[in-house]
Scaffold this motif. Structure first.
Motif, short mmCIF file in Angstrom:
data_model
loop_
_atom_site.label_atom_id
_atom_site.label_comp_id
_atom_site.label_asym_id
_atom_site.label_seq_id
_atom_site.Cartn_x
_atom_site.Cartn_y
_atom_site.Cartn_z
N TYR A 61 -3.52 -1.28 3.46
CA TYR A 61 -2.67 -1.44 2.29
C TYR A 61 -1.20 -1.36 2.72
O TYR A 61 -0.81 -0.46 3.47
N TYR A 62 -0.44 -2.31 2.25
CA TYR A 62 0.97 -2.40 2.56
C TYR A 62 1.78 -2.30 1.27
O TYR A 62 1.45 -2.92 0.27
N TYR A 81 0.11 -4.49 -1.47
CA TYR A 81 -0.74 -5.56 -1.01
C TYR A 81 -1.84 -4.96 -0.13
O TYR A 81 -1.73 -3.82 0.31
N ARG A 82 -2.86 -5.73 0.11
CA ARG A 82 -3.89 -5.28 1.03
C ARG A 82 -4.41 -6.45 1.85
O ARG A 82 -4.36 -7.59 1.41
N GLN A 83 -4.90 -6.11 3.03
CA GLN A 83 -5.46 -7.14 3.90
C GLN A 83 -6.70 -6.57 4.57
O GLN A 83 -6.62 -5.61 5.33
N GLN A 126 -6.92 -13.02 4.01
CA GLN A 126 -5.48 -13.10 3.80
C GLN A 126 -4.99 -11.87 3.03
O GLN A 126 -5.73 -11.27 2.26
N ARG A 127 -3.74 -11.57 3.25
CA ARG A 127 -3.14 -10.48 2.49
C ARG A 127 -3.06 -10.89 1.03
O ARG A 127 -2.67 -12.02 0.70
N GLU A 128 -3.41 -9.98 0.13
CA GLU A 128 -3.38 -10.26 -1.29
C GLU A 128 -2.58 -9.19 -2.03
O GLU A 128 -2.56 -8.02 -1.64
N GLY A 149 1.90 -0.10 6.55
CA GLY A 149 0.47 -0.23 6.31
C GLY A 149 -0.26 1.08 6.48
O GLY A 149 0.03 1.86 7.40
N ALA A 158 -9.39 -1.86 3.22
CA ALA A 158 -8.39 -2.78 3.78
C ALA A 158 -7.22 -1.94 4.30
O ALA A 158 -7.18 -0.73 4.10
N TRP A 180 8.95 -4.29 3.91
CA TRP A 180 7.53 -3.94 3.97
C TRP A 180 7.35 -2.59 4.65
O TRP A 180 8.04 -2.26 5.62
#
Length: 120
Positions: free
Chosen positions: A92-93, A36-38, A43-45, A113, A90, A110
């Protein structure tokens, strides 16, 4: 059980980076793994996801440029990012659905990041 992400940094537009995320601890099994990235004020996507069997899915904005893969023997997921654009910048997670024993249901874990900056 934890996930630890590596590989963020600075890349020029059009450049490449490779992120990795390793799971460690008392792991019985790992299902889906994803990235995911924010970006700031967004918002995180979901960027990409890969199943335990290797099926992948991507957000439209990265299709053809990013590749997600995994090494099940190393409990590691990767994200190869090519043709980077400024809008890819961003934090990244990584995440993963993991079971710690055969008697427990999967939980989502998770990583911490890792920041990706795309700038000339």
């Amino acid at each position: 059980v934890q996930l630890q992400a590596f590989g963020g940094g600075l890349a020029q537009p059009g450049g490449s980076l490779r992120l990795s995320c390793a799971a460690s601890g008392s792991i019985f099994s790992i299902g889906n793994m994803g990235w995911y990235r924010q970006a700031p004020e967004r918002q995180r996507e979901l960027v990409a996801v890969i199943t335990s069997g290797g099926t992948t899915n991507y957000v439209d904005s990265v299709k053809g440029r990013f590749t997600i893969s995994r090494d099940n023997a190393r409990n590691t997921v990767y994200l190869q990012m090519n043709s980077l654009k400024p809008e890819d910048a961003a934090v990244y997670y990584c995440n993963a659905d993991m079971r710690t024993s055969p008697w427990r249901t999967a939980q989502v874990y998770w990583g911490q990041g890792t920041k990706v900056t795309v700038s000339s």
